[in-house]
Design a protein around this motif. Sequence first.
Motif, short mmCIF file in Angstrom:
data_model
loop_
_atom_site.label_atom_id
_atom_site.label_comp_id
_atom_site.label_asym_id
_atom_site.label_seq_id
_atom_site.Cartn_x
_atom_site.Cartn_y
_atom_site.Cartn_z
N PRO A 185 -5.19 -53.11 16.07
CA PRO A 185 -4.81 -53.59 14.73
C PRO A 185 -6.03 -53.68 13.82
O PRO A 185 -7.15 -53.94 14.29
CB PRO A 185 -4.22 -54.97 15.01
N PRO A 186 -5.85 -53.41 12.55
CA PRO A 186 -7.00 -53.46 11.63
C PRO A 186 -7.67 -54.83 11.64
O PRO A 186 -7.01 -55.86 11.66
CB PRO A 186 -6.36 -53.15 10.26
N GLU A 187 -8.97 -54.79 11.65
CA GLU A 187 -9.73 -56.03 11.57
C GLU A 187 -9.58 -56.63 10.17
O GLU A 187 -9.41 -55.91 9.19
CB GLU A 187 -11.20 -55.75 11.84
N PRO A 188 -9.64 -57.95 10.07
CA PRO A 188 -9.54 -58.57 8.74
C PRO A 188 -10.71 -58.14 7.86
O PRO A 188 -11.85 -58.02 8.31
CB PRO A 188 -9.57 -60.08 9.04
N GLU A 189 -10.39 -57.91 6.63
CA GLU A 189 -11.40 -57.48 5.67
C GLU A 189 -12.40 -58.61 5.41
O GLU A 189 -12.02 -59.76 5.21
CB GLU A 189 -10.72 -57.07 4.37
N ARG A 190 -13.65 -58.23 5.36
CA ARG A 190 -14.71 -59.20 5.12
C ARG A 190 -15.46 -58.83 3.84
O ARG A 190 -15.24 -57.78 3.25
CB ARG A 190 -15.67 -59.26 6.31
N SER A 191 -16.38 -59.70 3.47
CA SER A 191 -17.16 -59.48 2.25
C SER A 191 -18.17 -58.37 2.47
O SER A 191 -18.73 -58.20 3.57
CB SER A 191 -17.87 -60.76 1.82
N CYS A 192 -18.39 -57.60 1.41
CA CYS A 192 -19.39 -56.53 1.45
C CYS A 192 -20.79 -57.13 1.59
O CYS A 192 -21.16 -58.07 0.89
CB CYS A 192 -19.29 -55.69 0.19
N ILE A 193 -21.58 -56.57 2.52
CA ILE A 193 -22.93 -57.09 2.75
C ILE A 193 -24.00 -56.19 2.14
O ILE A 193 -25.20 -56.39 2.39
CB ILE A 193 -23.17 -57.25 4.26
N ILE A 219 -13.77 -52.93 5.39
CA ILE A 219 -13.13 -52.85 4.08
C ILE A 219 -12.39 -51.51 3.99
O ILE A 219 -13.01 -50.45 4.16
CB ILE A 219 -14.17 -52.97 2.95
N PRO A 220 -11.09 -51.52 3.70
CA PRO A 220 -10.35 -50.26 3.57
C PRO A 220 -10.66 -49.59 2.22
O PRO A 220 -9.84 -49.60 1.28
CB PRO A 220 -8.90 -50.70 3.68
N LEU A 221 -11.82 -49.01 2.14
CA LEU A 221 -12.30 -48.47 0.86
C LEU A 221 -11.39 -47.38 0.32
O LEU A 221 -11.15 -47.30 -0.90
CB LEU A 221 -13.72 -47.94 1.04
N ILE A 222 -10.90 -46.53 1.20
CA ILE A 222 -10.07 -45.42 0.75
C ILE A 222 -8.81 -45.95 0.05
O ILE A 222 -8.35 -45.37 -0.95
CB ILE A 222 -9.70 -44.50 1.93
N GLN A 223 -8.24 -47.02 0.55
CA GLN A 223 -7.05 -47.58 -0.08
C GLN A 223 -7.37 -48.05 -1.50
O GLN A 223 -6.60 -47.81 -2.43
CB GLN A 223 -6.52 -48.74 0.75
N TYR A 224 -8.49 -48.71 -1.67
CA TYR A 224 -8.90 -49.14 -3.01
C TYR A 224 -9.10 -47.94 -3.94
O TYR A 224 -8.70 -47.96 -5.11
CB TYR A 224 -10.17 -49.97 -2.94
N PHE A 225 -9.74 -46.90 -3.41
CA PHE A 225 -10.03 -45.73 -4.25
C PHE A 225 -8.74 -44.99 -4.63
O PHE A 225 -8.60 -44.52 -5.78
CB PHE A 225 -10.98 -44.79 -3.51
#
Length: 774
Positions: free
Chosen positions: A372-380, A432-438
Amino acid sequence: MQADVLSRIREGKLWDFPGGIHPPEMKKQSNQKPIRSLHLPKFFYVPVLQHSGMAGDVIVQQGDLVLKGQALTKGDNYRQLPVHSPTSGKVIAIQPHVSSHPSGLPELTIVIETDGEDKWIERQPVDDFLSLTSDQIIQKVYQAGIAGLGGAVFPTSHKLHFADKRCKLLIINGAECEPYITCDDRLMQDYADEMIEGVRILRYVLRPEEVVIAIEDNKPKAIQAVEKALKGANDISVRVIPTKYPSGASDQLVQVLTGLEIPQGKRTIEMGIVMHNVGTAFAVKRAVMDDEPLIERVVTLTGDKIRNKGNVWARLGTPILHLLEQVDYQADERFPVFLGGPMMGFILPSLQSPITKTANCIIAPDHFEYAPPEPERSCIRCSSCSDACPVGLLPQQLYWFARAEDHDKSKEYHLDACIECGVCAYVCPSYIPLIQYFRQEKAKIQEVDQKAKQAEEAKIRFEAREARLNKEKEARTARIQQAAEKRREEVANSQGEDPVKAALERLKAKKAETATPVQTKANGEPDNSELMAQRKARRLAKQAEEAQQAVVSDENVAKSEVAEDPRKAAVAAALARAKAKKEAQQAVTSDENVAKAEVIEDPRKAAVAAALARAKAKKEAQQAAVSDENVAKAEVVEDPRKAAVAAALARAKAKKEAQQAVISDENGAKTEVAEDPRKAAVAAAIARAKAKKEVQQAVTSDENSAESKVAEEPKKAAVAAALARAKAKKEAQQAVVSDENVAKTEVAEEPRKAAVAAAIARAKAKKEAQQQNL
């Protein structure tokens, strides 16, 4: 630039592109077996739109019988590709059905029930494609509904037509860089000869100077099969490239083969390069030489939840669940099913969705392959995504802009250059699911741009419409003016005068004829005497109407009072008459003052005032005289109660008759005044004398009657009142004779003086009458 491309490709050297990753390949699970066919499902669900472009128009109806390969839609340009029936059967529905898309939204779908015969339409195969022209081949490719099977599904016919006579380098993409997917690998192994024949058809249409087939080095059997099919040929070369994701992307593959980077916003065709997938080349061969439309494609079925892994020929429109059931899929609700590879694929919202031209792989993982996808965390701000991006973007910055919906900044940082390979999300330590945001940001920007485009088009249409309307209005105005001038000239030539001027003169003359003349006095001022007389007559008529209503009211009061006490009724009646006469005398005094003012101005006005005064005095005198006589007669003959009732009724009747007489006299007075002011003065003097006589008689009679009624018995009071009235009447007659003689003498003088004298005489008579009452 094109010469540089050819020189670089002829060197045989390979280059590298920045970024990229090496994920686990996981290809051996499915590339060990040849491509096989499966049983057909009972129902096919064929979406109307399966490519990048516009959907065609549906040309079948519910209930129609169709054959395998029969067109279900048609278009009028290369961007509207037709779709075809995957088998023979019956169209049972044309309705929305769940789509093979991340959203799972329903899309228009043609549902076909198979008949089990799988009967083809009539076909016309071609043994030698060289007997066809390039345009004929492009038309065949279009009618077959072929689109790019590498993932972009761009219409192949449009690509061929657009690149005609501009292509210098043709690249056949066999890299297949994404993990798990092996459909192109097995196609090159099992159908290398047909694939190469399709490449030659593409070369015949495009006429490039160089043709290259690029294959990653992790597909040795495919490389061997292709080289074997090309044995002895020198028109096509094979280039083995390093395994690196995403080397199969168009721009990255060009960079690997030529070392040239495609500039931002430009296409490969602008550099003289055209790229097609190996699956597309195979479909072109089937369409041109076998006359088979695109109704099936190779699909990889893999994942640990599938026991019988491999690649299959899947008809377009086949439910995905039907394919999985035939390869021993172990359904488990804990694990999703992916359409596409692990890097660029997505979770299927429903297994009832169909296979389309974009479907190249179905993955059913178990717990060893999927977590399962890991919970999204803050960008470091680790910059791992920027280092791995093969396009050289800044994903961490685009992530903030996408979250804030800052579309301008997203454009400024070239979000549109993102190929959505998924490398940035794969290496992100914050999950972070970056592709989904993009993808979401791209969709929003596209929506904003579409609205802006529509607004601009609407503005252009509005301005064009306004310009057209103004032009038509000006032309219409010019035509009207020209017609008017021409008509004016014709009339002027025929009549010798200007028709417009003549019309204005006629209008002016007509206006002068209909204008009402204004009467003026001797000094030039407007004479409004007639208008004032009409207004005064209307006012007097209104007063007469009000007096009549008062009479009715007095009758009702008199009746009620008589019923109580005859003595009180007689006293009240006498007091009411005295009060009415007093009010009449005051009104006469007011009229005399008005008459004096009017006599000074104009004899005509004096005569009108005198006539009105006579009418009013006559009315009051007649009312009083008739009322008193009736009361006296009734009181002498009958008893006191009946006498009072009769007196009240008589007074009301007399007052009504007097009002009618007043109105008649006023109208007569107006007529007399219009004829001669001298006659009006004579009539005024006579009327005053007569009125004075009646007033004196009525006053004396009422006073005697009131006193006798109060002091004596009702019968005696009536006798005394009658005698008093007779005496007063005789004296008034003598006064009238005297006033008539005086009036005749005054008439012989000037009319203005006669009016003055009449007014003074009226005032004097009224004054004497008031003193007698006192």
